[in-house]
Enzyme design. Sequence first.
Site: not given
Length: 495
Positions: A293, A394, A297-298, A120-121, A295
């Site tokens: 981010d 998300k 999703d944010r 992720s982030h 991947d």
Amino acid sequence: MAEALKIVTVPTKPFEGQKPGTSGLRKTVKEFQKPNYTENFVHAILAAVASVDKLEKSVLVVGGDGRFFCPEAVQIIARMSAAHKVGKLLIGQRGIFSTPAVSHLIRKNTALGGIILTASHNPGGPDADFGIKYNISNGGPAPDGFTNKIFELTKSITEYRTVPNLKIDLEKLGLQKFVVEGNAFEVEIIDSVTDYVLLMKQIFDFDAIKKLIAGQAPHKKPFNVVFDALHGVTGPYVKKIFCEELGASNDSALNATPLPDFGGEHPDPNLTYAHKLVSVMKEGKHDFGAAFDGDGDRNMILGKNGFFVTPSDSLAVIAAQSNLIPYFKQNGVKGFARSMPTAGAIDRVAKEMGKEFFEVPTGWKYFGNLMDANRLSLCGEESFGTGSDHIREKDGVWTALAWLQILAAQPDISVEQLVTKHWEKYGRNFFTRYDYENCEDAAAKKMMEQLTNLLNAPDTVGKEFLDGGRTFKISKADNFSYKDPVDNSLAENQV
């Protein structure tokens, strides 16, 4: 002609600590590079799937955010999937897919699930982090019961199966066919962006957004936009959607080339790590900015002069203006939800609109159950995650498009004006988030014990504090628990 290949059984031993969190297993790259470490966890995923579904001849989606070790992990997954008699893998070109794109492809292709390679982030690179998570057939993260099964299998593993001579060409689009001990195995390399773009065109009115950006009637002047992909997976999506489809200039796509180490930066879309976008927006030349981010999703939303929209306000504004989004016009709005740490701005909108509202633990999987039960349409987390029931993750790019759609329907209104009008109607919610990284485990546990004791103290609720001539009173303090209204599962000790 398909190449005949053999399955090999490899002896192994368990590794401690392969317990998936809310978004899979995240460890350092060096941990995943240890002999058999990645293989053990992939075997546990496939074995867990086989224990509840028919894995043989199934379809799985595989891809990741392009961080360091992604290509190697994709090859490992392909070899082991073939050994487990999976029928077909859908893999993004160069192994790249955004997490929202994987969720969509699972649903579109009625796949059994998907394996997503991302932390992720978290930072990327040989000395940084890597991650693997499994999404189920609804396109969402695996529930607690399933991830617990994976963990139990990691603790008892003695061997895994693989096809060591199988090699996937991750660059060439199209179908690659293999025969593994008499069983057909296919890998289809697909464009990472195409299917997701088609989905966004079904949800939003691209023509209206294009007119907003170009300054065409009913708009009086161009609406300048800028997007920071932070050298994560969304770079190609930003270029295709915002530049090619919607007419934004090519220089509006910042850091749009995915890099294994994210350019040495932290791919977290907040005021600290998306500092380049913040600086650009503060110059006052752009009307709208968004960062995404690693991947995809944010997201973070900014207005002119760097006006910051909190994740809580972003969710609430989209909810209050949801009638301006074609997808919600067509399908209606069922309900709203937020994670427990998220400020309560959405609560007020739900009450005013007469919609069902849910407060859930951190983890997108809790939203998925409600969506599948047709009780939830829009939800978000304070950790810069927003999304709807179009997928079961998300979705950062979706959020930026939602904002642009809302702005396109209201000529000459700015991001700041839109948020201010929202505050005037619903009131303003505040919350504070602090991130503590690389903490010692023992000290963190001690802190949580002290916090729990404070929450349980009889004099905590009702305690008053004086600041700036104003009195603030604690109305609620609890160790949050959640009983899922769909399956009655219980999540406790959320603090």
